[in-house]
Design an enzyme around this catalytic site. Structure first.
Site, short mmCIF file in Angstrom:
data_model
loop_
_atom_site.label_atom_id
_atom_site.label_comp_id
_atom_site.label_asym_id
_atom_site.label_seq_id
_atom_site.Cartn_x
_atom_site.Cartn_y
_atom_site.Cartn_z
N ASP A 109 -4.26 -3.18 -8.07
CA ASP A 109 -5.15 -2.59 -7.06
C ASP A 109 -6.21 -3.58 -6.58
OD1 ASP A 109 -6.28 -0.04 -5.77
OD2 ASP A 109 -8.00 -0.76 -6.92
N GLU A 120 -1.50 -4.87 -4.04
CA GLU A 120 -2.09 -4.12 -2.94
C GLU A 120 -2.87 -5.11 -2.09
OE1 GLU A 120 -5.03 -0.32 -2.06
OE2 GLU A 120 -5.63 -1.89 -3.44
#
Length: 610
Positions: free
Chosen positions: A250, A324
């Site tokens: 992330d 991401e």
């Protein structure tokens, strides 16, 4: 064949080398008036488990509640594991399940080595992994290395200047105010992704700390080696001790920020010039100092080296890293590696269908965005396609409801990895979440009762619709952490299993075809607009059947001539089609006739080998 290659932008005399290795066969296609010469197929090159996988994103709080508290949990996911087998999924990726105060619902981790108590225990997680692996399903975790909760021991130790932790986070002194020496100015004008300054004052440490997201999510200092070492320790624990198959990583673009000058002053961001935003909103300034700094790629490359070494040490299957990476196309492609001597993430997520396409996009927009990724992608890498996730409005709500089957078909027929967000297989739409029920920190920080929905991610996170009973079969509790969408009796898995035609059955048709077709797993591709509204995707491989998607992405009827697709040979047979299509399975189409498609209609057709 010359006219075919003209249509995909390759001039006469241009050289196109297509690197498809089928046994010892290498294809070289010269885009001229000379015929294409194809060597016979001798052997299909085996693919690694992830290279043609379907990865299914689970939002744990909203998937299945096993204990009636209105919150999804690990036992609930384990109880539904057969759903992934029936659906045709290869791997599940769970949004964060680590211990957390849940300010940002798991993306604010307080203990990277423990399971969040609302989701269950470590024993529950071990049971989940064992059941998944027994059924042939890989397990990926959502890993958040950019920041930690201010409730974490890391932060508390750093705030207290405990030896070894002093530099774990980004700390800064106030910026001097020449007009008032006692005034405590923030170190820079940087704006948080959730609104307001990225700097928060610590009374304990008497310094500001950096948080690019919520105040409670303090940014790690990746220029401190101890932090980098700890990130490796965390990954080692979950892979070696707990058996996970990889990570979705992330917020990687935010790992580094600009350094202060010799006087300790951080540079301000230039203003973006967007007159519709106020100084506390993200986008009011540029982000040249707080994201996509070149240093971050070396960290990603180091992580790839680590998981590759771990695979060899363990003698295990490939452990994958998925990045991401919301960035421009050039910076995004660097996540794959440096194209010389360093491998990067197995792939950065391709968010083009979220960020660049919408209900107003035409077929040429679709063809351009797809071909753009495949053109920029480094040679030999694997593409991926993402149509929705927990941070954006659901796919049918961003596009149109009659496009669900066509979008799923596009996702599952394009080369590479397909990523499905929970509910896309049944066409779930955004749920309505009132201001009083809103819990998303992004909406609470930036919104008010009049405008919160433009910031809120809650509508895409409402519970999964299993059936038409209490709370859509998600929970026995009538009160759930987010309200169940009001259309759950209309759209749910059980009703779609029973129905003669449904989004779910189309999705199953597509995953079955994906498993069986060598053209989809190993074939070449052609993507182009047949008209303003109708897109065609063709997957073809010598001696194997050709498969194609013909998809009207427009809002009006469109008539097209399939004979213009030179790769088609009769007979053309419909394999599956969208639920409102005028043609169904086993219907045939003649190249002598034009085909009229309804708005959103999609046909998946088979043709004999070319």
């Amino acid at each position: 064949m010359a006219s075919l290659w003209k249509t995909v932008g390759i001039g006469i005399g241009a050289l196109l080398v297509v690197g498809l290795v089928v046994g010892s066969m290498t294809w070289a296609i010269l885009a001229s008036r000379s015929p294409i010469i194809e060597a016979p197929v001798t052997e299909i090159k085996p693919l690694d488990w992830w290279e043609h996988a379907i990865i299914y994103q689970i939002y744990p709080r909203s998937f299945q509640d096993s204990d009636g508290d209105g919150i999804g949990d690990l036992k609930g996911i384990t109880s539904r594991m057969e759903h992934f087998v029936e659906t045709g999924v290869d791997a599940i990726w769970m949004s964060p399940i680590f211990e957390s105060p849940m300010i940002d619902f798991g993306y604010d981790i307080s203990n990277f080595y423990e399971i969040h108590h609302e989701y269950g225990t470590m024993a529950d997680f071990e049971e989940l992994v064992a059941k998944a692996h027994e059924l042939g399903i890989k397990v990926l975790l959502d890993y958040v290395p950019n920041h930690a909760s201010t409730e974490s021991l890391y932060f508390k130790n750093s705030e207290a200047r405990v030896p070894g932790y002093e530099d774990y986070f980004v700390w800064a002194d106030p910026r001097p105010n020449p007009l008032n020496q006692s005034d405590r100015l923030v170190p820079s004008n940087w704006i948080s992704q959730f609104g307001g300054s990225v700097w928060e004052w610590s009374e304990v440490r008497q310094q500001f700390y950096l948080h690019q997201f919520a105040v409670e999510q303090a940014d790690f200092n990746f220029r401190h080696q101890a932090v980098k070492d700890e990130m490796i320790n965390i990954m080692t624990f979950w892979i070696k001790e707990k058996g996970v198959d990889g990570f979705r990583v992330d917020a990687i673009p935010h790992l580094f920020e600009a350094k202060p000058d010799e006087n300790g002053i951080y540079p301000d961001e230039p203003l973006s010039g967007n007159m519709f935003l106020n100084p506390d909103q993200p986008g009011y300034t540029t982000q040249i100092h707080v994201r996509d700094l070149i240093e971050l790629y070396d960290v990603v490359y180091e992580w790839r080296d680590f998981v590759d070494r771990l695979k060899e040490e363990m003698g295990s299957n490939t452990k994958i890293l998925l990045a991401e990476a919301y960035a421009n196309i050039t910076m995004t492609m660097l996540y794959y590696g440096n194209e010389r001597d360093r491998e990067g993430a197995h792939f950065p997520f391709n968010f083009d269908f979220i960020t660049s396409l919408s209900a107003s996009s035409n077929a040429r927009d679709f063809a351009f965005m797809i071909n753009r990724w495949l053109t920029y992608m480094p040679y030999g890498r694997i593409a991926n396609w993402v149509f929705g996730n927990h941070d954006n409005n659901r796919m049918p709500s961003r596009f149109r409801e009659n496009m669900v089957d066509g979008l799923n078909a596009l996702n599952l027929m394009l080369p590479g990895v397909a990523v499905t967000y929970q509910g896309e297989e049944i066409g779930m739409r955004d749920g309505y979440v009132s201001w009083n029920d809103t819990v998303d920190v992004a909406a609470c920080n930036q919104g008010n009762p009049d405008n919160y929905l433009q910031f809120s991610r809650d509508p895409a996170r409402t519970p999964f619709h299993w059936d038409g009973t209490v709370s859509a079969g998600f929970s026995t509790n009538t009160s759930t952490w987010l309200p169940v969408a009001q259309d759950f009796r209309e759209i749910n898995l059980l009703s779609q299993k029973i129905a003669f035609r449904s989004h779910y059955k189309v999705y199953q048709d597509l995953t079955s075809l994906r498993r069986e077709s060598r053209a989809l797993s190993h074939g070449l591709y052609l993507i182009r607009a047949l008209s303003e509204f109708t897109l065609v995707l063709v997957r073809h491989l010598p001696t194997f059947d050709t498969y194609a998607l013909v998809f009207n992405v427009g809002s009006v009827n469109d008539t097209v001539d399939l004979s213009r697709v030179e790769l088609f040979a009769e007979p053309l047979t419909v394999v599956t089609s969208s639920i409102h299509a005028t043609r169904g399975r086993r219907d045939t189409i003649s190249l002598d006739e034009t085909v009229t498609l309804l708005p959103g209609e999609a046909l998946v057709i088979r043709a004999p080998p070319t």
